[in-house]
Enzyme design. Structure first.
Site: not given
Ligand code: PHE
Ligand code: ZN
Length: 883
Positions: A144, A283, A286, A319-320, A323, A342
């Site tokens: 991502e 951080g 997911e 959080h993850e 997702h 998000e």
């Molecule tokens: N999608 C991840 C999150 O919010 C954040 C993320 C974005 C990690 C881009 C890596 C790169 O849980």
């Molecule tokens: Zn997220």
């Protein structure tokens, strides 16, 4: 910057438009230009021959015409720094292709083809940490938002969903563990090498792909879902870190249970893997069935992690995991919809943490983050709606606005609907859009239909940027109290005038004599101005407004100090109580900084604050976690936010002066509190955490009022600590005060935890954010410390984010702080542009800073902009910041 609209591309999709050839004129992608991709890719098969220096990737894509899109003879496959080693179409070498910038454009005669593409990549050379990269001898991926195109050529956009089958092979000794999304279907050995095959039955966009290969060990457990599916759970870490994974595993099991109970969401694979990686830009991530985490959000034990770290782990694991439904089962149509996953997932993790710990304290913490990070974003040059209209580099839109304000917007829907109807709305959303790449509009419509709300005007929250300001005035005459509310949404870049938005405000009217009210009410202000009348008040009541922070707005209510002292002591909504204390202290500090405060006024205000704080210190109905919140002064950045133009030095001075005053005035109460709290034995329960929180707060007040005493107490706390919260709190205070104890304990801390990267990060951070007058010199020296490196994002942030986030250092009057951050950005940009660009926003605040400093901040932004080669990430942030 004037950038022409991007030209039409072979498949008619502007999302796929080339980044312009000139590095300094990157293409702008616009939400309104979305068109579906010309092809679907139902199945992908990838073979990885893994090596740190060289990995060979053979991808086979089944591609078919998308009946829902315009017919096109070509397919555009995104790449980033890749070259085509081999290309076959339907088993034959393919000549009908061209490179367009980094992308591969292939001409396809028919309606259905199999494309076989061979690429070779070098994970060890990947310092951006996007795509496939090496970290401490292991291989892992981050895809991502647009990292998959650094692995193989692919339609790297979230609305192209495929099922993935992956075969990975590599040296067994080097990579004993091979992980990918979904379930492992086969394994085998070939001499020195071994291989594993993985299949993920759930169609997913490329950004959710993940692969990990390395020498890892797991904490294993299992969870049985509400329908009886037994899921194998693993938390993978490096050998030696296993003892620090218990909290992560427990948090995962609690998340799985909570999502079933609260949102009716069940896990959908037989396996769930978490991998901890020490080199990571964010951080955590997911990826389907294979979440990859920054070690910071996995590893904890009492000796090395603070209470805050424990909370962070629980929140990010949640959080993850959440997702999996809000993000993976239902993903985003395009990156403009980022808040769809998000914002909603942040709300879900916030509610989870509220349920696991102290709900009011969690709410206060979340509001503090919103005000400290998102409000400044919303009032500055980088302001954007939670659903942005355009971007150049999507990495720059992983912001507090998309995440935290996005969560607040959905929370408002929940407040207006009530929990039960909101749940009906989310049920409908999950049912309607399961398996799809959806939009924010799809979400709003589902809540509207499922919860039975009219969200017509409410949709403005998705399109208008800026923090609304609400003015509240309460009039009383006869038996009636009249509340007049006005709203103003300030202009933001590209949005000069705004329409009024629906603002749900929870209010209560308190009877002064009894200290009670007749029930909380929800009023929705949906015009620029409105009046609400309340009967049956013989005396003028005290207004409590925006209780639980029901709307992400600023309130101007011109309450008297007497009313604020009343609410700080009596309000039955803990958030409103906190807010009254913040306003009482903040109102005084803002007046003091402005220089308009007469000596008598100062004395009167300080006396009122001391009275309110004194009551907080001895109130037996409060738990210590909440007491700690009420004892916390408004942050420097929140105070600056309340001024048109801020003088950071003055803010810092007045804030320290108030701490010193309170420290002296309430000396005995503080010490009594400390003595009581010191007796609490270490545990993770809320009472014990609360005790630790108030202890360090008392030390901070002592540091301002009686430094010698503070050093004595802090050194004692440091030496006797049996946990990191106490030790770090004590060291934080010591680091700010020149003394032999400071030097000695800093050295002790380093020696004690040498080799533990996460704790050494704390050691860097404490020095970069200390109250010590020479902190700038310390940071410069730490830059040359053998343990400092620009290659590791955690380490970079530990020193420089801590520094940039400490106004009294960053805004040093000679401009040295600005120069240091600009130097860092220029040096880091070629190594890791995504992380480099995150240091630009602090410099972008120049419009709200006094003119002398503002000029120096601009100067540094211009110096960065003039650099010969800038990443798209940094270029976009610097250009927007200059305005
Ligand atoms: N999608 C991840 C999150 O919010 C954040 C993320 C974005 C990690 C881009 C890596 C790169 O849980
Ligand atoms: Zn997220």
């Amino acid at each position: 910057m004037d950038i022409a609209r991007t030209p039409a591309t072979p498949d008619g999709n502007p999302e796929m438009a080339d980044a312009a050839t000139e590095p300094h004129k990157p293409a702008i992608i616009r939400r309104e230009d979305y068109t579906p991709f010309g092809w679907v890719v139902p199945e992908v098969h990838i073979e990885f021959e893994l090596g740190l220096e060289l990995t060979r990737v053979v991808a086979t894509l089944k591609v078919e015409r998308n009946p829902a899109a315009e017919r096109t003879p070509m397919i555009r496959l995104n790449g980033d720094g890749l070259t085509v080693r081999e290309l076959q179409c339907d088993g034959e070498t393919c000549e009908g292709y061209m490179m367009d910038g980094d992308d591969l454009v292939v001409t396809l005669p028919g309606d259905s083809h199999a494309l076989r593409i061979v690429t070779e990549i070098s994970p060890a050379a990947n310092s951006q940490l996007m795509g496939l990269y090496a970290s401490n001898g292991m291989l892992c991926t981050q895809c991502e938002a647009e990292g998959f195109r650094r692995i193989t050529f692919f339609p790297d956009r979230p609305d192209v969903l495929s099922t993935y089958t992956v075969r990975m092979s590599g040296p067994k000794v080097q990579f004993p563990i091979l992980l990918c999304n979904g379930n492992r279907t086969a394994t085998g050995e070939e001499g020195e090498n071994h291989w594993a095959e993985w299949h993920d039955p759930w169609p997913k966009p490329s950004y959710l792909f993940a692969l990990v290969a390395g020498d890892l060990v797991a904490r294993s457990d299992s969870f049985t879902t509400m329908n009886g599916r037994k899921v194998e759970l693993n938390v993978w870490v490096r050998d030696g870190d296993l003892e620090r994974t218990e909290h992560a595993m427990e948090s995962l099991k609690r998340s799985m249970k909570w999502d079933e109970e609260t949102f009716g969401r069940e896990y959908d694979l037989d396996l769930f893997n978490i991998v901890a990686v020490s080199d990571f830009n964010m951080g955590a991530m997911e990826n389907k069935g294979l979440n990859v985490f920054n070690t910071k959000y996995v590893l904890a034990d009492p000796e090395t992690a603070t209470d805050g770290d424990y909370d962070g782990i629980e929140g990010v694991i949640g959080h993850e995991y959440f997702h999996n439904w809000s993000g993976n089962r239902i993903t985003c149509r395009d990156w403009f919809q980022l808040s769809l996953k998000e914002g909603f997932t942040v709300l879900r993790d916030q509610l989870f943490s509220q349920d696991m710990g102290s709900a009011p304290v969690k709410r206060i913490e979340d509001v503090r983050v919103l005000r400290g990070v998102q409000f400044p974003e919303d009032s500055g040059p980088l302001a954007h709606p939670i659903r942005p209209d355009s971007y150049s580099e999507i990495n720059n839109f992983y912001t507090a606005t998309v995440y935290n304000k996005g969560a607040e917007v959905i929370r408002m829907m929940r407040t207006m609907a009530g929990e039960e109807r909101f749940r009906a709305g989310t049920d409908l959303y999950f049912e309607r859009h399961d398996g799809e790449a959806a939009t924010c509009e799809d979400f709003v419509k589902s809540i509207e239909d499922g919860a039975g709300l009219d969200l017509g005007q409410f949709r403005l929250w998705y399109s208008q940027a800026g923090t609304p300001k609400v003015t509240a005035a309460l009039d009383h005459s006869g038996e009636t109290a009249k509340l007049t509310l006005k709203q103003h949404v300030p202009p933001t870049p590209g949005q000069d005038s705004k329409r009024p938005m629906p603002i749900p405000l929870k209010i209560a009217l308190f009877d002064r004599a009894s200290g009670t009210h007749r029930g909380e009410q929800l009023v929705v202000l949906d015009k620029s101005e409105d009046t609400f009348a309340f009967d049956g008040f013989a005396e003028a009541p005290v207004l409590s407004i925006n209780r639980t922070f029901s709307a992400p707005v600023t309130i101007e209510r011109s309450a008297s100090r007497e009313d604020l002292v009343f609410l700080a002591a009596k309000d039955d909504d803990p958030f409103a109580r906190y807010e009254a204390m913040q306003e009482l202290m903040g109102g005084h500090l803002v007046a003091a900084v402005s220089g308009e405060l007469g000596e008598n006024e100062r004395i009167a205000a300080q006396a009122d604050i001391a009275r309110a704080m004194g009551a907080v210190l001895v109130d037996e109905s409060l738990d210590d976690l909440m007491r700690g919140e009420l004892m916390t002064l408004p942050s420097q950045s929140y105070l600056a936010e309340q001024m048109l133009v801020a003088d950071p030095t003055r803010i810092h001075e007045e804030r320290e002066a108030l701490k010193a005053f309170l420290g002296k005035e309430l000396r005995d109460e503080f010490h009594a509190l400390y003595d009581r709290a010191e007796k609490a034995p270490y545990s993770l329960d809320l009472a014990s955490r609360g005790a630790r929180k108030v202890k360090t707060l008392v030390l901070a007040f002592a540091a301002a009022s009686d430094p010698a005493k503070a050093v004595e107490l802090a050194a004692h706390q440091y030496d006797n600590a049996d946990n990191m919260t106490d030790r770090q709190g004590a060291l934080m205070v010591l680091t700010g005060i020149d003394s032999a104890e400071r030097t000695g304990r800093l050295l002790d801390f380093y020696n004690r935890y040498e080799g533990n990267a996460l704790v050494i990060d704390k050691w860097f951070s404490l020095q970069a954010s200390s109250l010590h007058p020479n902190a700038i010199e310390h940071v410069k020296a730490l830059r040359d410390h053998p343990e400092f490196t620009l290659k590791n994002p955690n380490r970079v942030r530990s020193l420089y984010m801590a520094f940039a986030g400490t106004p009294h250092h960053f805004h040093s009057p000679d401009g040295e702080g600005y120069r240091m951050i600009a130097d860092l950005i220029l040096e880091l940009d070629p190594i890791n542009p995504q992380t480099a660009a995150r240091f630009v926003p602090p410099l972008g605040r120049w419009r709200r800073i006094e003119p002398k400093r503002a000029a120096m901040m601009r100067e540094q932004l211009e110096r960065i902009a003039a650099a010969p080669k800038l990443s798209r990430d940094t270029f976009e942030q610097v250009t927007r910041s200059l305005g």
